[in-house]
Design a protein around this motif. Sequence first.
Motif, PDB file in Angstrom:
ATOM      1  N   ARG A 206       0.821  -1.214   0.000  1.00 15.75           N
ATOM      2  CA  ARG A 206       0.000   0.000   0.000  1.00 15.75           C
ATOM      3  C   ARG A 206       0.854   1.263   0.000  1.00 15.75           C
ATOM      4  O   ARG A 206       0.374   2.346   0.320  1.00 15.75           O
ATOM      5  CB  ARG A 206      -0.945  -0.020   1.202  1.00 15.75           C
ATOM      6  CG  ARG A 206      -1.995  -1.124   1.076  1.00 15.75           C
ATOM      7  CD  ARG A 206      -2.906  -1.201   2.278  1.00 15.75           C
ATOM      8  NE  ARG A 206      -3.922  -2.246   2.076  1.00 15.75           N
ATOM      9  CZ  ARG A 206      -4.776  -2.661   2.993  1.00 15.75           C
ATOM     10  NH1 ARG A 206      -4.756  -2.108   4.204  1.00 15.75           N
ATOM     11  NH2 ARG A 206      -5.642  -3.613   2.732  1.00 15.75           N
ATOM     12  N   ARG A 248     -12.317  14.716   1.967  1.00 16.48           N
ATOM     13  CA  ARG A 248     -13.562  14.061   1.560  1.00 16.48           C
ATOM     14  C   ARG A 248     -14.708  15.028   1.812  1.00 16.48           C
ATOM     15  O   ARG A 248     -14.884  15.517   2.928  1.00 16.48           O
ATOM     16  CB  ARG A 248     -13.785  12.767   2.350  1.00 16.48           C
ATOM     17  CG  ARG A 248     -15.068  12.024   1.942  1.00 16.48           C
ATOM     18  CD  ARG A 248     -15.185  10.676   2.610  1.00 16.48           C
ATOM     19  NE  ARG A 248     -14.218   9.739   2.091  1.00 16.48           N
ATOM     20  CZ  ARG A 248     -14.330   9.074   0.950  1.00 16.48           C
ATOM     21  NH1 ARG A 248     -15.398   9.274   0.174  1.00 16.48           N
ATOM     22  NH2 ARG A 248     -13.401   8.215   0.571  1.00 16.48           N
ATOM     23  N   ASP A 295      -4.486   5.525  -5.100  1.00 16.69           N
ATOM     24  CA  ASP A 295      -5.138   4.334  -4.570  1.00 16.69           C
ATOM     25  C   ASP A 295      -4.965   3.196  -5.563  1.00 16.69           C
ATOM     26  O   ASP A 295      -4.250   3.333  -6.576  1.00 16.69           O
ATOM     27  CB  ASP A 295      -6.614   4.615  -4.278  1.00 16.69           C
ATOM     28  CG  ASP A 295      -7.436   4.901  -5.542  1.00 16.69           C
ATOM     29  OD1 ASP A 295      -6.879   4.832  -6.661  1.00 16.69           O
ATOM     30  OD2 ASP A 295      -8.636   5.203  -5.404  1.00 16.69           O
ATOM     31  N   ARG A 301      -6.265   9.103  -3.021  1.00 15.02           N
ATOM     32  CA  ARG A 301      -6.260   8.173  -1.893  1.00 15.02           C
ATOM     33  C   ARG A 301      -6.864   8.853  -0.663  1.00 15.02           C
ATOM     34  O   ARG A 301      -6.595  10.020  -0.394  1.00 15.02           O
ATOM     35  CB  ARG A 301      -4.816   7.768  -1.621  1.00 15.02           C
ATOM     36  CG  ARG A 301      -4.614   6.650  -0.640  1.00 15.02           C
ATOM     37  CD  ARG A 301      -3.184   6.176  -0.785  1.00 15.02           C
ATOM     38  NE  ARG A 301      -2.821   5.206   0.210  1.00 15.02           N
ATOM     39  CZ  ARG A 301      -1.704   4.501   0.180  1.00 15.02           C
ATOM     40  NH1 ARG A 301      -0.850   4.685  -0.812  1.00 15.02           N
ATOM     41  NH2 ARG A 301      -1.443   3.625   1.120  1.00 15.02           N
ATOM     42  N   ASP A 302      -7.660   8.118   0.087  1.00 16.90           N
ATOM     43  CA  ASP A 302      -8.351   8.653   1.253  1.00 16.90           C
ATOM     44  C   ASP A 302      -7.381   8.804   2.425  1.00 16.90           C
ATOM     45  O   ASP A 302      -6.791   7.819   2.869  1.00 16.90           O
ATOM     46  CB  ASP A 302      -9.490   7.716   1.650  1.00 16.90           C
ATOM     47  CG  ASP A 302     -10.418   8.328   2.685  1.00 16.90           C
ATOM     48  OD1 ASP A 302      -9.919   9.074   3.554  1.00 16.90           O
ATOM     49  OD2 ASP A 302     -11.625   8.066   2.626  1.00 16.90           O
ATOM     50  N   SER A 304      -7.969   9.273   5.564  1.00 18.23           N
ATOM     51  CA  SER A 304      -8.417   8.511   6.734  1.00 18.23           C
ATOM     52  C   SER A 304      -8.047   7.035   6.605  1.00 18.23           C
ATOM     53  O   SER A 304      -7.559   6.416   7.559  1.00 18.23           O
ATOM     54  CB  SER A 304      -9.934   8.660   6.915  1.00 18.23           C
ATOM     55  OG  SER A 304     -10.274   9.986   7.221  1.00 18.23           O
ATOM     56  N   ASN A 305      -8.275   6.469   5.427  1.00 20.98           N
ATOM     57  CA  ASN A 305      -7.907   5.064   5.210  1.00 20.98           C
ATOM     58  C   ASN A 305      -6.401   4.871   5.287  1.00 20.98           C
ATOM     59  O   ASN A 305      -5.907   3.849   5.772  1.00 20.98           O
ATOM     60  CB  ASN A 305      -8.425   4.587   3.854  1.00 20.98           C
ATOM     61  CG  ASN A 305      -9.939   4.506   3.808  1.00 20.98           C
ATOM     62  OD1 ASN A 305     -10.602   4.498   4.844  1.00 20.98           O
ATOM     63  ND2 ASN A 305     -10.491   4.467   2.612  1.00 20.98           N
ATOM     64  N   THR A 306      -5.656   5.857   4.798  1.00 25.75           N
ATOM     65  CA  THR A 306      -4.202   5.771   4.824  1.00 25.75           C
ATOM     66  C   THR A 306      -3.683   5.841   6.265  1.00 25.75           C
ATOM     67  O   THR A 306      -2.736   5.131   6.628  1.00 25.75           O
ATOM     68  CB  THR A 306      -3.577   6.888   3.984  1.00 25.75           C
ATOM     69  OG1 THR A 306      -4.141   6.844   2.661  1.00 25.75           O
ATOM     70  CG2 THR A 306      -2.068   6.724   3.876  1.00 25.75           C
ATOM     71  N   ARG A 307      -4.288   6.683   7.089  1.00 27.01           N
ATOM     72  CA  ARG A 307      -3.917   6.721   8.510  1.00 27.01           C
ATOM     73  C   ARG A 307      -4.190   5.377   9.174  1.00 27.01           C
ATOM     74  O   ARG A 307      -3.415   4.919  10.025  1.00 27.01           O
ATOM     75  CB  ARG A 307      -4.689   7.833   9.229  1.00 27.01           C
ATOM     76  CG  ARG A 307      -4.280   9.239   8.836  1.00 27.01           C
ATOM     77  CD  ARG A 307      -4.935  10.258   9.762  1.00 27.01           C
ATOM     78  NE  ARG A 307      -4.737  11.609   9.281  1.00 27.01           N
ATOM     79  CZ  ARG A 307      -5.605  12.275   8.540  1.00 27.01           C
ATOM     80  NH1 ARG A 307      -6.757  11.708   8.183  1.00 27.01           N
ATOM     81  NH2 ARG A 307      -5.348  13.503   8.144  1.00 27.01           N
ATOM     82  N   ARG A 308      -5.280   4.745   8.802  1.00 29.78           N
ATOM     83  CA  ARG A 308      -5.613   3.427   9.352  1.00 29.78           C
ATOM     84  C   ARG A 308      -4.573   2.398   8.926  1.00 29.78           C
ATOM     85  O   ARG A 308      -4.130   1.569   9.741  1.00 29.78           O
ATOM     86  CB  ARG A 308      -7.000   2.996   8.862  1.00 29.78           C
ATOM     87  CG  ARG A 308      -7.472   1.651   9.426  1.00 29.78           C
ATOM     88  CD  ARG A 308      -8.731   1.206   8.731  1.00 29.78           C
ATOM     89  NE  ARG A 308      -8.511   1.059   7.300  1.00 29.78           N
ATOM     90  CZ  ARG A 308      -9.476   1.088   6.389  1.00 29.78           C
ATOM     91  NH1 ARG A 308     -10.728   1.310   6.754  1.00 29.78           N
ATOM     92  NH2 ARG A 308      -9.200   0.925   5.100  1.00 29.78           N
ATOM     93  N   ASP A 309      -4.151   2.449   7.660  1.00 29.15           N
ATOM     94  CA  ASP A 309      -3.097   1.538   7.197  1.00 29.15           C
ATOM     95  C   ASP A 309      -1.811   1.753   7.995  1.00 29.15           C
ATOM     96  O   ASP A 309      -1.108   0.792   8.340  1.00 29.15           O
ATOM     97  CB  ASP A 309      -2.815   1.765   5.710  1.00 29.15           C
ATOM     98  CG  ASP A 309      -3.985   1.350   4.821  1.00 29.15           C
ATOM     99  OD1 ASP A 309      -4.813   0.549   5.283  1.00 29.15           O
ATOM    100  OD2 ASP A 309      -4.064   1.841   3.682  1.00 29.15           O
TER     101      ASP A 309
END
Length: 384
Positions: A206, A248, A295, A301-302, A304-309
Amino acid sequence: MPRPPLPIGTHGKIRVYQSGSMWRALTKFRDFDGVTRSVERVGKTKAAAQRQLKQALTERTATVAEVVAPSTRFREVAEQWFRSVQAAAAQGTRSPTTVDVYRSQLDRHVLPALGELRIQEVTVPRVDSFLSALRSQSGTSTAKTSRTVVSGVLGLAVRHGAIPNNPVRETARIEEGHKSAPRALTAAERTRFLDQLESDETASGRDIPDLVRFMLATGVRIGEALAVCWPEVDCEAGLVSVNFTVVRVKGKGLVRKSTKSSSGERTLPLPSWAVEMLRRRESKRGDREEPVFPDSLGGLRDPSNTRRDLRKARGTEEFTWVTSHVFRKTAATILDEAGLSARVVADQLGHSRPSLTQDVYLGRKAVTEDAATALETVFDSESE
């Protein structure tokens, strides 16, 4: 003594008379220009005449609905204020995310507590009590944002002359409490952290290791890093332009918007190891216009999703405290330790005020080459 005039946008007593085979309903209405005028409607029955008059009064009131009086409900003024925030976002002077945040604060906290009060009833004690209770229930950050919203609404009421001053200004300050000192990754920690990311197949798949390298090389925010597209990268000159951030927006999805302020728009020189990383990525890219860190479909790329990764990849022991902002603080700390001025470090980070950089990040436009030189040491364990 003369009778006091009707308040703007209101009517007097409705009177109904029979006139031949018809009924007449009439009253006095004070218009927006301050002039009181007669309003009359007729109907075949007494009730029909009253209905026709009330409908006419409703339509007439709509023409002055934007007027704020002491008796206007807080909810009505709040909606008027929020429309101005939406208009500012449409003109580009407010962030779309600000619109979403303010709407959420209004619906979840502010309107349930204050919505049915008249503007003249929203006093300092009431606002202070609301903010104090909200801080206890939902935290300092939520209370501060709600304070901003309430202040905006009451500021509008002041400008309309409905109240003499803004009660929010007299409420108690919302203190943050003790803040821990900014923490940055040491040189040894930076090396171990990247090694850990590289050994994680999911993180590598990722692009987390290269994204972290880019953020350490520039000190940009994660949204700014994800907004950089290949036309904004000049590997020959060793420069990257940072003019956008990814957010977003409700109803629109992910969009690239301009940075927080004019100070956020900057061109940054890159250390050589970051240029090498970008050259490697550039040789494998697809569409020339796509983001540097896209992405899986090549789009934005989001964050928030990247912080989660990133949270998943950092493990549960040594680096549990590391967030995306730590890379920004690490870059700032390296520049500070290299002897660069607070102004130069602030320009690198996109801050308009060096004091913010010093207070929060240390533990314009084209930035001096000294920044890139200092960041050459990101993975030099001997620099400690």
